[in-house]
Scaffold this motif. Structure first.
Motif, PDB file in Angstrom:
ATOM      1  N   HIS A  60       1.003  -1.231   0.228  1.00 48.74           N
ATOM      2  CA  HIS A  60      -0.283   0.115   0.402  1.00 48.74           C
ATOM      3  C   HIS A  60       1.198   1.285  -0.347  1.00 48.74           C
ATOM      4  O   HIS A  60       0.770   2.298  -1.104  1.00 48.74           O
ATOM      5  N   ASN A  68       1.975   1.438  -2.926  1.00 52.21           N
ATOM      6  CA  ASN A  68       1.549   2.312  -4.039  1.00 52.21           C
ATOM      7  C   ASN A  68       1.196   3.908  -4.197  1.00 52.21           C
ATOM      8  O   ASN A  68       1.295   4.987  -5.050  1.00 52.21           O
ATOM      9  N   HIS A 107       4.126   6.130  -5.953  1.00 47.41           N
ATOM     10  CA  HIS A 107       4.181   5.454  -7.391  1.00 47.41           C
ATOM     11  C   HIS A 107       2.976   6.231  -8.190  1.00 47.41           C
ATOM     12  O   HIS A 107       3.185   7.341  -9.088  1.00 47.41           O
ATOM     13  N   GLN A 108       1.297   5.950  -7.822  1.00 46.90           N
ATOM     14  CA  GLN A 108       1.006   7.044  -7.998  1.00 46.90           C
ATOM     15  C   GLN A 108       1.188   8.514  -7.706  1.00 46.90           C
ATOM     16  O   GLN A 108       0.573   9.716  -8.325  1.00 46.90           O
ATOM     17  N   ARG A 159       4.878  -5.190  -8.921  1.00 47.39           N
ATOM     18  CA  ARG A 159       4.874  -4.137  -7.958  1.00 47.39           C
ATOM     19  C   ARG A 159       6.851  -4.222  -8.580  1.00 47.39           C
ATOM     20  O   ARG A 159       6.742  -2.691  -9.066  1.00 47.39           O
TER      21      ARG A 159
END
Length: 477
Positions: free
Chosen positions: A261, A264, A267-268, A294
């Motif tokens: 999490h 993510n 990266h986002q 990932r």
């Protein structure tokens, strides 16, 4: 035949030529991701994943690309790039065309900045409890820099990608950047050098280096103390996370879930993630598939055992940094015999210096041989020209006397040149003596033979495998 089929065939033919002219690792990294899009007249258009990808191809492979495309489409052939450029993490990519001659205007990468508020209540696991403001010590060793990282064929891809990331963290296609390889090959040095370079270029960015083991321990502590939200929030506000030894996540499913999490979110948000491991992602075991996927998003670059020249350069750099001078033959001897990893190489040099100081002896080749016998393999057996000559002749199944003769038969010349090359590499014998041993030839013949072998190693894969096989036999003898 359809345009698409023609385009694919032309590009596949180009790839066959390119594949034979560059290392397999480079081909897999820089050419396998390319897609052929179309042919319009003499113009072939290919799609590459990012602007950085295009710049790398133009800098390192433009001549090879130009030749292969002209070979397929004629002298007037041109190559154009269709570059995938991400507008933001939540939108579809768009493309822009750039001609291969470098005169086209490159579209700049589009991104939507994500505001980050540093909440005063976020707890920092790297400082004493109760600190009122988030102040991050990046946990970086200032001695690990690009300036003292020795580049060689063994690490060139990883170093180049790392330097690109340091200039534009989160803004390249290398996100995450996974650096993998065996123990003591410089992975930690490289990723910390990236961190230090980022802090130098972008002082306001929040950078953190943490070992996987430390991260796991912090997660367990946060569960005990019921501060899991603070733990997650701390890592999510970082601009760059450098995590060492992610293979240690194996079997720790809850910790993997938390890192998934965090990954993510970073990266986002266009933040940079840098990882190290002892194996490439595809070979890691004990990790959940969604986390492994990932890890495969960006670039995985390996660190290999350094070659002789790189090992010598590493030792010379360390000597220079410490203000020490050693005879060239001592450096060559240590580098020639210790080829497992950089850490062991430097340890051997430290041991040699300590022995010299304690015993008040000047460091020479004899002292190096006697003092480093616990480090250096095969120090009990001196390799001779006779032994090298016999080993090479046995390998190629040619009589020893023929190697010393005047014959110019191809297989005999090959065995003779390899023998001379190995004699120069593995013995202290002078060029004149080596030439005399091989039928009374002069030193210039030995120099020519050695250069010929070096050139063939770089251009002929089969010949290179011959030399490597014989070198292995020498080391095991």
């Amino acid at each position: 035949m359809s345009i698409e089929k023609t385009c694919t065939n032309v590009w596949n033919n180009c790839l066959q030529v390119i594949k034979d002219n560059i290392p397999a690792r480079s081909f897999a990294t820089w050419f396998e991701p390319i897609k052929a899009l179309r042919i319009e007249g003499d113009v072939l258009t290919i799609q590459v994943p990012s602007l950085f990808f295009y710049e790398w191809l133009e800098e390192h492979y433009v001549n090879l690309l130009r030749k292969t495309v002209k070979q397929q489409l004629g002298e007037n052939a041109r190559l154009e790039y269709n570059i995938v450029v991400e507008k933001s993490s939540n939108s579809n990519p768009y493309t822009t065309n750039i001609p291969s001659n470098g005169n086209g205007a490159a579209g700049s990468k589009q991104s939507i900045p994500v505001p980050v508020a540093l909440n005063r209540d976020i707890k920092n696991p790297f400082v004493i409890p109760g600190l009122q403001k988030l102040q991050v010590n990046p946990q970086l060793n200032q001695n690990y820099t690009f300036d003292n990282f020795i580049e060689g064929d063994c690490n060139r891809l990883a170093r180049s990608a790392g330097y690109a990331v340091a200039q534009k963290p989160g803004g390249t296609s290398f996100n995450p950047l996974m650096v993998y390889g065996g123990v003591g090959l410089g992975k930690t040095h490289l990723v910390q050098a990236i961190g230090n370079e980022i802090k130098k270029n972008f002082p306001d960015k929040l950078v953190i280096y943490v070992s996987c083991e430390k991260f796991c321990q912090q997660f367990v502590d946060s569960l005990k103390n019921r501060t899991i939200n603070d733990f997650v929030n701390f890592y999510q506000v970082m601009d760059v996370i450098i995590m060492d030894d992610v293979h240690n996540f194996a079997g720790k499913e809850k910790t993997q879930d938390i890192f998934f999490h965090i990954f993510n979110h970073l990266h986002q948000s266009g933040k940079q993630v840098i990882l190290t491991s002892d194996q490439p992602p595809k070979d890691l075991s004990g990790l959940v598939e969604r986390l492994l996927s990932r890890f495969k998003w960006g670039l995985s670059a390996d660190m290999q055992i350094p070659d002789l020249e790189t090992r010598m350069a590493i030792l010379q750099k360390k000597m220079y940094s410490d203000g020490i001078e050693l005879p060239y033959e001592v450096v060559e001897y240590v580098a020639n015999n210790i080829d497992n990893n950089v850490r062991e190489l430097e340890g051997a040099m430290v041991s040699l210096l300590a022995q010299s100081t304690l015993n008040k002896k000047e460091i020479d080749l004899d002292l190096a041989k006697s003092m480093l016998k616990n480090f250096i393999k095969n120090s009990h057996k001196e390799i001779s020209i006779e032994y090298i000559q016999k080993l090479v002749c046995d390998y190629f199944e040619v009589p020893v006397e023929m190697v010393k003769s005047k014959t110019r038969k191809r297989e005999i010349v090959q065995a003779r040149q390899i023998s001379m090359y190995l004699a120069k590499s593995y013995t202290k014998t002078s060029l004149k003596s080596i030439g005399a041993f091989f039928g009374g030839r002069d030193h210039s013949t030995v120099i020519y033979a050695c250069q010929t072998v070096v050139d063939l190693i770089e251009t002929d894969k089969k010949f290179k495998s011959y030399v490597q096989d014989i070198q292995k036999k020498l080391k095991l003898s």
